[in-house]
Write a protein that holds these residues in place. Structure first.
Motif, mmCIF file in Angstrom:
data_model
loop_
_atom_site.group_PDB
_atom_site.id
_atom_site.type_symbol
_atom_site.label_atom_id
_atom_site.label_comp_id
_atom_site.label_asym_id
_atom_site.label_seq_id
_atom_site.Cartn_x
_atom_site.Cartn_y
_atom_site.Cartn_z
ATOM 1 N N SER A 43 26.412 43.424 41.456
ATOM 2 C CA SER A 43 27.191 42.223 41.163
ATOM 3 C C SER A 43 27.328 41.328 42.383
ATOM 4 O O SER A 43 27.258 40.097 42.292
ATOM 5 N N ARG A 44 27.510 41.942 43.553
ATOM 6 C CA ARG A 44 27.686 41.163 44.774
ATOM 7 C C ARG A 44 26.434 40.361 45.110
ATOM 8 O O ARG A 44 26.515 39.193 45.501
ATOM 9 N N ILE A 88 23.709 33.312 42.979
ATOM 10 C CA ILE A 88 24.186 32.221 42.126
ATOM 11 C C ILE A 88 24.924 31.179 42.955
ATOM 12 O O ILE A 88 24.683 29.973 42.830
ATOM 13 N N LEU A 89 25.822 31.630 43.824
ATOM 14 C CA LEU A 89 26.583 30.696 44.659
ATOM 15 C C LEU A 89 25.679 29.976 45.649
ATOM 16 O O LEU A 89 25.892 28.802 45.957
ATOM 17 N N GLU A 90 24.667 30.672 46.159
ATOM 18 C CA GLU A 90 23.712 30.030 47.059
ATOM 19 C C GLU A 90 22.980 28.912 46.339
ATOM 20 O O GLU A 90 22.803 27.811 46.877
ATOM 21 N N ASN A 146 31.146 33.715 35.366
ATOM 22 C CA ASN A 146 32.341 32.918 35.146
ATOM 23 C C ASN A 146 32.552 32.023 36.367
ATOM 24 O O ASN A 146 32.791 32.515 37.470
ATOM 25 N N VAL A 147 32.444 30.721 36.174
ATOM 26 C CA VAL A 147 32.417 29.793 37.308
ATOM 27 C C VAL A 147 33.754 29.741 38.036
ATOM 28 O O VAL A 147 33.801 29.691 39.266
ATOM 29 N N ARG A 148 34.842 29.767 37.289
ATOM 30 C CA ARG A 148 36.153 29.642 37.935
ATOM 31 C C ARG A 148 36.551 30.912 38.677
ATOM 32 O O ARG A 148 36.977 30.867 39.830
ATOM 33 N N SER A 149 36.411 32.070 38.024
ATOM 34 C CA SER A 149 36.790 33.329 38.673
ATOM 35 C C SER A 149 35.702 33.844 39.604
ATOM 36 O O SER A 149 35.951 34.760 40.399
ATOM 37 N N GLU A 150 34.495 33.278 39.495
ATOM 38 C CA GLU A 150 33.324 33.705 40.262
ATOM 39 C C GLU A 150 33.010 35.187 40.025
ATOM 40 O O GLU A 150 32.592 35.912 40.929
ATOM 41 N N LEU A 151 33.189 35.615 38.789
ATOM 42 C CA LEU A 151 32.873 36.987 38.405
ATOM 43 C C LEU A 151 31.537 37.030 37.678
ATOM 44 O O LEU A 151 31.288 36.231 36.765
ATOM 45 N N PHE A 152 30.696 37.962 38.094
ATOM 46 C CA PHE A 152 29.401 38.192 37.445
ATOM 47 C C PHE A 152 29.577 39.332 36.455
ATOM 48 O O PHE A 152 30.064 40.403 36.803
#
Length: 231
Positions: free
Chosen positions: A3-4, A10-12, A131-137
């Motif tokens: 997940s990390r 994704i964030l990159e 999830n874009v807001r929580s930044e959870l994959f």
């Protein structure tokens, strides 16, 4: 796929052009459970950030009316799949209400949370979401196994475009060098159109299904596809 690592990729990717005025930055504050899914997540988890150049798919638990209200400034149009399409910096974005996604709308999947979106995809490798807001994959176990094993398999067999899914399976197996489950092999042979194109692939697949019953298929020869499949 950890997940990390998935979150990092994704964030990159998003960090390349996601400033304060980016629609995702704005929409995550007003649309509940806004999530990215589909081809972007698949390509970034299977490869690096340089491997994705297509449209971005978004889903929210908000209603279609609420979504339209908040994306109105981006000149959205209805897409043929029941959602909305808009463009930002030349890139297309497609966004749906969870309950307007095809499998949910047609009753094949009962959805009560954004995580239920993972039940709606045709391919197992497409079942992850961010999830874009929580930044959870989020990726169910079957999706993680498919990504880690680089295996194309069927998640939900019901689909309004079986021929497109069959040819997309061929495209992905070649471009991404993915193995194909025996079940998917049978689906491709039943629904694919190979007349005049990729005949060698078809012959290899047909031979495999006849002579290696129940076994996964891996196509090693690199071909130049003479058709394109949209994500």
């Amino acid at each position: 796929m950890k997940s990390r690592l998935a979150k990092s990729r994704i964030l990159e990717f998003l960090g390349r052009d996601m400033g304060e005025v980016h629609p995702i930055q704005n929409l995550k504050e007003v649309l509940p459970d806004l999530a990215i899914f589909g081809g972007m997540i698949r390509d970034l988890t299977l490869g690096g950030t340089e491997s994705f150049r297509s449209d971005i798919d978004l889903v929210s638990t908000a209603s279609a009316e609420e979504i339209l209200h908040f994306i109105g400034g981006y000149s959205p149009v209805r897409n043929r799949f029941g959602g909305f399409r808009f463009f930002f910096l030349g890139r297309p974005y497609d966004i749906w209400s969870l309950h307007d996604t095809w499998a949910v709308r047609e009753g094949y999947v009962q959805a009560s949370s954004i995580e239920d979106l993972s039940k709606t995809t045709f391919f197992t490798v497409d079942a992850a979401l961010f999830n874009v807001r929580s930044e959870l994959f989020y990726a169910p176990d079957f999706c993680r196994k498919s990504i880690e094993g680089r295996m194309l398999d069927i998640n939900l067999i019901y689909n309004p475009f079986p021929q497109k899914m069959a040819m997309k399976a061929v495209d992905l197996s070649i471009r991404k060098r993915l193995k194909m489950s025996y079940r998917l092999c049978e689906f491709v042979l039943s629904n694919g159109v190979f007349e005049g194109r990729n005949t060698f692939y078809f012959e290899c697949l047909l031979s495999h299904v006849k002579n290696s019953v129940g076994r996964d298929f891996e196509f090693s020869k690199q071909l130049t596809l003479d058709f394109s499949v949209q994500d």
